[in-house]
Design a protein around this motif. Structure first.
Motif, short mmCIF file in Angstrom:
data_model
loop_
_atom_site.label_atom_id
_atom_site.label_comp_id
_atom_site.label_asym_id
_atom_site.label_seq_id
_atom_site.Cartn_x
_atom_site.Cartn_y
_atom_site.Cartn_z
N ARG A 203 0.84 -1.19 0.00
CA ARG A 203 0.00 0.00 0.00
C ARG A 203 0.87 1.24 0.00
O ARG A 203 1.76 1.38 0.82
N ASP A 204 0.59 2.14 -0.93
CA ASP A 204 1.30 3.41 -0.97
C ASP A 204 0.78 4.32 0.14
O ASP A 204 -0.44 4.45 0.31
N LEU A 205 1.68 4.93 0.87
CA LEU A 205 1.32 5.92 1.89
C LEU A 205 2.21 7.14 1.74
O LEU A 205 3.38 7.03 1.37
N TRP A 206 1.63 8.29 2.05
CA TRP A 206 2.36 9.56 2.05
C TRP A 206 2.07 10.28 3.35
O TRP A 206 0.96 10.20 3.87
N CYS A 207 3.03 11.02 3.83
CA CYS A 207 2.85 11.88 5.00
C CYS A 207 2.61 13.29 4.48
O CYS A 207 3.47 13.85 3.78
N VAL A 208 1.46 13.86 4.80
CA VAL A 208 1.09 15.18 4.27
C VAL A 208 0.62 16.09 5.40
O VAL A 208 0.24 15.64 6.47
N ALA A 209 0.61 17.39 5.08
CA ALA A 209 0.11 18.39 6.03
C ALA A 209 -1.40 18.24 6.18
O ALA A 209 -2.11 17.99 5.20
N LYS A 210 -1.88 18.39 7.41
CA LYS A 210 -3.31 18.35 7.65
C LYS A 210 -3.97 19.61 7.09
O LYS A 210 -3.41 20.71 7.17
N ASN A 211 -5.17 19.44 6.56
CA ASN A 211 -5.90 20.57 5.98
C ASN A 211 -6.21 21.66 7.00
O ASN A 211 -6.27 22.84 6.65
N THR B 178 0.50 18.34 13.01
CA THR B 178 0.15 19.08 11.79
C THR B 178 0.20 18.18 10.56
O THR B 178 -0.07 18.63 9.45
N ALA B 179 0.54 16.90 10.74
CA ALA B 179 0.69 15.97 9.61
C ALA B 179 -0.12 14.70 9.85
O ALA B 179 -0.44 14.36 10.99
N ALA B 180 -0.41 14.01 8.76
CA ALA B 180 -1.14 12.75 8.83
C ALA B 180 -0.77 11.88 7.63
O ALA B 180 -0.35 12.40 6.58
N LEU B 181 -0.94 10.57 7.78
CA LEU B 181 -0.71 9.65 6.67
C LEU B 181 -1.94 9.59 5.78
O LEU B 181 -3.07 9.66 6.27
N THR B 182 -1.71 9.44 4.49
CA THR B 182 -2.81 9.32 3.54
C THR B 182 -2.44 8.30 2.47
O THR B 182 -1.26 8.09 2.19
N SER B 183 -3.44 7.70 1.87
CA SER B 183 -3.21 6.82 0.73
C SER B 183 -3.52 7.55 -0.58
O SER B 183 -3.46 6.96 -1.65
N LEU B 184 -3.86 8.83 -0.49
CA LEU B 184 -4.12 9.65 -1.68
C LEU B 184 -2.82 10.33 -2.11
O LEU B 184 -2.21 11.06 -1.33
N ASN B 185 -2.42 10.10 -3.32
CA ASN B 185 -1.16 10.63 -3.83
C ASN B 185 -1.21 12.15 -3.91
O ASN B 185 -2.03 12.71 -4.64
N PRO B 186 -0.34 12.86 -3.18
CA PRO B 186 -0.35 14.32 -3.19
C PRO B 186 0.44 14.95 -4.35
O PRO B 186 0.55 16.17 -4.43
N PHE C 35 1.58 16.61 -7.78
CA PHE C 35 0.90 17.59 -8.64
C PHE C 35 1.87 18.07 -9.70
O PHE C 35 3.08 18.13 -9.48
N ASP C 36 1.34 18.37 -10.86
CA ASP C 36 2.14 18.86 -11.98
C ASP C 36 3.43 18.05 -12.12
O ASP C 36 3.39 16.84 -12.26
N LYS C 37 4.60 18.71 -12.05
CA LYS C 37 5.89 18.02 -12.18
C LYS C 37 6.44 17.58 -10.83
O LYS C 37 7.53 17.03 -10.76
N CYS C 38 5.69 17.82 -9.78
CA CYS C 38 6.13 17.46 -8.43
C CYS C 38 5.61 16.07 -8.09
O CYS C 38 4.43 15.89 -7.80
N LYS C 39 6.49 15.09 -8.13
CA LYS C 39 6.12 13.70 -7.87
C LYS C 39 6.62 13.28 -6.49
O LYS C 39 7.82 13.22 -6.25
N PHE C 40 5.69 13.00 -5.60
CA PHE C 40 6.01 12.58 -4.25
C PHE C 40 6.33 11.09 -4.23
O PHE C 40 5.50 10.28 -4.65
N PRO C 41 7.48 10.69 -3.72
CA PRO C 41 7.73 9.25 -3.54
C PRO C 41 6.85 8.73 -2.42
O PRO C 41 6.52 9.46 -1.48
N SER C 42 6.45 7.48 -2.52
CA SER C 42 5.56 6.89 -1.52
C SER C 42 6.32 5.93 -0.61
O SER C 42 7.50 5.66 -0.82
N SER C 43 5.61 5.39 0.36
CA SER C 43 6.20 4.42 1.28
C SER C 43 6.70 3.18 0.55
O SER C 43 7.60 2.51 1.03
N LEU C 44 6.13 2.86 -0.60
CA LEU C 44 6.57 1.69 -1.35
C LEU C 44 7.84 1.94 -2.15
O LEU C 44 8.38 1.03 -2.75
N SER C 45 8.31 3.17 -2.19
CA SER C 45 9.52 3.47 -2.95
C SER C 45 10.75 3.58 -2.06
O SER C 45 11.78 4.06 -2.49
N VAL C 46 10.64 3.11 -0.83
CA VAL C 46 11.75 3.19 0.12
C VAL C 46 12.43 1.83 0.23
O VAL C 46 11.77 0.81 0.36
#
Length: 175
Positions: A33-41, A105-113, A115-126
């Protein structure tokens, strides 16, 4: 004919059940499962900026992509900026809940953040603490999902249960 049909109806679920432990052992019981750590809304901009400063400074996150001229630079969106810094720190520091906290101020999400040319690596890319390409991904395997001792369970109760069930079914068939 009906006894043979009934026998196969009894045996088919057992064959399926016998194949499950091998399937579970191959994937360690969890799907990747891909996970990302992102800023909370709902995080305040000031709190996010303080967390960015820490992550990019003492935290050791690679913040080059969010610097001016980088693919993730967006001076008007502190949440995107924080999400990059938080995610990089999270990936480099063990993929734990603690590595994605940043003063709440942060949380884990399975939604890829991304955008445009900015590609966030996920937990599966480590891989061993370093980020690799998507072709070289690995599965996350939390210690709590370790099924390596499942052979012991199969040997102590599962196989005798199945053997007894097959013996009863065969005895019923030959009567």
């Amino acid at each position: 004919m009906s006894k043979i049909y009934s026998f196969f109806l009894c045996v088919l679920p057992l064959l399926v059940a016998l194949s499950l432990p091998e399937c579970l052992r191959a994937q360690k019981g969890i799907a990747p499962r891909d996970l990302w750590c992102v800023a909370k809304n709902n995080a305040a901009d000031q709190a996010l900026q303080e967390s960015i400063d820490w992550a990019c400074g003492p935290g050791g996150a690679n913040c080059g992509p969010i610097q001016q001229g980088g693919p993730c630079y967006d001076s008007s969106d502190v949440q995107r900026t924080a999400s990059w810094a938080f995610n990089d720190y999270y990936l480099k520091n063990g993929l734990t809940d603690d590595a994605c906290y940043f003063s709440n101020t942060a949380a884990l999400t399975s939604l890829n953040p991304s955008f445009d040319k900015c590609k966030f690596p996920s937990s599966l890319s480590v891989n061993n603490g370093s980020i690799s390409s998507p072709a070289g991904t690995i599965q996350m395997r939390p210690d709590s999902a370790d099924l390596s001792s499942s052979n012991r369970v199969v040997g102590t109760w599962f196989l005798p249960l199945v053997t007894g069930y097959l013996l009863v079914a065969f005895t019923w068939l030959v009567q």
